[in-house]
Design a protein around this motif. Structure first.
Motif, short mmCIF file in Angstrom:
data_model
loop_
_atom_site.label_atom_id
_atom_site.label_comp_id
_atom_site.label_asym_id
_atom_site.label_seq_id
_atom_site.Cartn_x
_atom_site.Cartn_y
_atom_site.Cartn_z
N GLU A 1 -6.95 -6.35 -7.75
CA GLU A 1 -6.90 -5.96 -6.34
C GLU A 1 -6.62 -7.14 -5.43
N ILE A 2 -7.05 -8.33 -5.84
CA ILE A 2 -6.82 -9.53 -5.02
C ILE A 2 -5.33 -9.81 -4.89
N VAL A 3 -4.64 -9.79 -6.02
CA VAL A 3 -3.20 -10.06 -6.01
C VAL A 3 -2.45 -8.92 -5.31
N LYS B 1 -9.22 -16.52 0.99
CA LYS B 1 -9.51 -15.75 2.19
C LYS B 1 -9.76 -14.28 1.83
N ILE B 2 -8.91 -13.73 0.98
CA ILE B 2 -9.05 -12.33 0.59
C ILE B 2 -10.32 -12.12 -0.23
N ILE B 3 -10.65 -13.09 -1.11
CA ILE B 3 -11.88 -13.00 -1.89
C ILE B 3 -13.09 -12.94 -0.97
N ARG B 4 -13.12 -13.79 0.03
CA ARG B 4 -14.26 -13.82 0.96
C ARG B 4 -14.33 -12.53 1.77
N GLU B 5 -13.19 -12.03 2.20
CA GLU B 5 -13.19 -10.78 2.96
C GLU B 5 -13.68 -9.62 2.09
N MET C 1 -2.66 -9.56 -1.70
CA MET C 1 -1.79 -10.67 -1.34
C MET C 1 -0.33 -10.24 -1.31
N SER C 2 0.05 -9.40 -2.26
CA SER C 2 1.43 -8.93 -2.32
C SER C 2 1.78 -8.13 -1.07
N LYS C 3 0.86 -7.33 -0.59
CA LYS C 3 1.10 -6.54 0.61
C LYS C 3 1.25 -7.44 1.83
N GLU C 4 0.44 -8.50 1.88
CA GLU C 4 0.47 -9.38 3.05
C GLU C 4 1.68 -10.30 3.06
#
Length: 205
Positions: free
Chosen positions: A34-36, A87-91, A39-42
């Motif tokens: 889900e993390i990647v 950043k995404i991990i923390r969110e 990131m791919s979407k962003e």
């Protein structure tokens, strides 16, 4: 307190399966690809490309200084991707109690006091797991598989150690070291889940 489990693992040790089983047993969200995907979407970049860059282990500068990477052209691309991954991990961890597999989450979330697990195994056991999960019909030799295991683990170590205060796999940086050599993940997962429950009941102390 937040209930966050991070699973760092050697390649072929069964860490991903353990993470899934722990998430189910503890009633937590399971976070991995889900993390990647986020990131791919962003970034509008291909997921496979992102995964390859993040796992390359070629960075030479600590990502804690990502804000200055614009002045380091040779490292800026991968460094900024890892900074975004953090950043995404923390969110994600702030949003939900979860089990996060890999991606240096143990170091990224250290201030949130996660239950940090490191999963490892001997080479014969890792080779056996790699063979068992292979579905491409290829007949790689044990030597080839061993070489690939060492390559991937080296890359994980290099990337992790750039932004962690302790070495990847050092027992000082984890709450539980799990040796899965000659063990069935399904058999040991309930025991580790109970260990995690006690950890959280004690406030992470």
């Amino acid at each position: 307190m937040k209930k966050i489990v991070t699973v760092s693992r050697e390649f072929g040790s069964g860490g991903r399966e353990l993470g899934k089983r722990l998430a189910d047993a503890l009633g937590l969200s399971y976070i991995d690809n889900e993390i990647v995907e986020a990131m791919s979407k962003e970034t509008a970049l291909d997921e496979k490309y992102l995964e390859d860059r993040l796992n390359s282990g070629i960075l030479q500068y600590p990502v804690t200084f990502a804000h200055s990477f614009s002045r380091i052209p040779s490292a800026s691309g991968s460094a900024m991707l890892i900074a975004q991954q953090h950043k995404i991990i923390r969110e994600t961890a702030a949003r939900t109690d979860c089990v996060i597999v890999g991606r240096g989450a143990d170091a990224v979330l250290s201030d949130m006091r996660p239950f940090r697990i490191f999963v490892y195994a001997d080479i014969p056991s890792k080779i056996a797991r790699c063979k068992a999960r292979s579905d491409n019909g290829e007949s790689a030799t044990d030597k080839d598989i061993s070489r690939e295991i060492k390559r991937i683990d080296k890359a994980r170590r290099i990337t992790h150690d750039l932004y962690s205060s302790y070495p990847w796999g050092d027992k000082a940086g984890y709450d539980l070291m799990v040796n899965t050599s000659r063990s069935e993940i399904k058999d040991i997962a309930p025991i580790i889940a109970e260990y995690a429950r006690k950890f959280f009941e004690g406030g992470g102390r």
